[in-house]
Write an enzyme that holds these catalytic residues in place. Sequence first.
Site, mmCIF file in Angstrom:
data_model
loop_
_atom_site.group_PDB
_atom_site.id
_atom_site.type_symbol
_atom_site.label_atom_id
_atom_site.label_comp_id
_atom_site.label_asym_id
_atom_site.label_seq_id
_atom_site.Cartn_x
_atom_site.Cartn_y
_atom_site.Cartn_z
ATOM 1 N N CYS A 212 57.714 42.411 42.181
ATOM 2 C CA CYS A 212 58.563 41.182 42.541
ATOM 3 C C CYS A 212 58.991 40.768 41.101
ATOM 4 C CB CYS A 212 57.343 40.293 43.147
ATOM 5 S SG CYS A 212 56.077 39.589 42.522
ATOM 6 N N HIS B 214 40.467 52.413 32.149
ATOM 7 C CA HIS B 214 39.296 51.460 32.227
ATOM 8 C C HIS B 214 39.016 50.780 33.661
ATOM 9 C CE1 HIS B 214 39.789 50.959 27.560
ATOM 10 N NE2 HIS B 214 39.830 52.164 27.979
#
Length: 144
Positions: free
Chosen positions: A65, A98
């Site tokens: 978006c 991570h």
Amino acid sequence: MTISIGNDHAGTEYKFAIKQFLEDKGYMVNNYGTDANDSVDYPDFVHPVAQDVENNKVDLGILICGSANGVAMTANKYQKVRAGLCWTKEIVELIRQHNNANILCIPARYTAIPQAIQMVETFLNTEFEGGRHQNRVDKIPLSC
């Protein structure tokens, strides 16, 4: 590998380019995004992508978006979704390594299409490191 993709009107051109890139690489793509540039409500296109990821119907998701904030906020309401907003490939590497992100959120108004495709490629080719990062991911509650 199957990937679900969703976008609002700000990300239509990006979605087409990313979808073509993925299909050229042999990925199956579920397209839940709008194919037009008329104003639409981004949550309508986020929910099916997030549901596919949460229900293990796909391997990964991509949302696009204008700022990517709205799609990230919406997707992260789903318990098994870890959606990360990224504007560089280095950030993409970190959300995969991570955080074990399973949805990439791309801000169309702040990235170029070639950059977005590079981020998608990085998202697909970067593995979760586990270890101490797994301990941290495990501390993300499934519900509050």
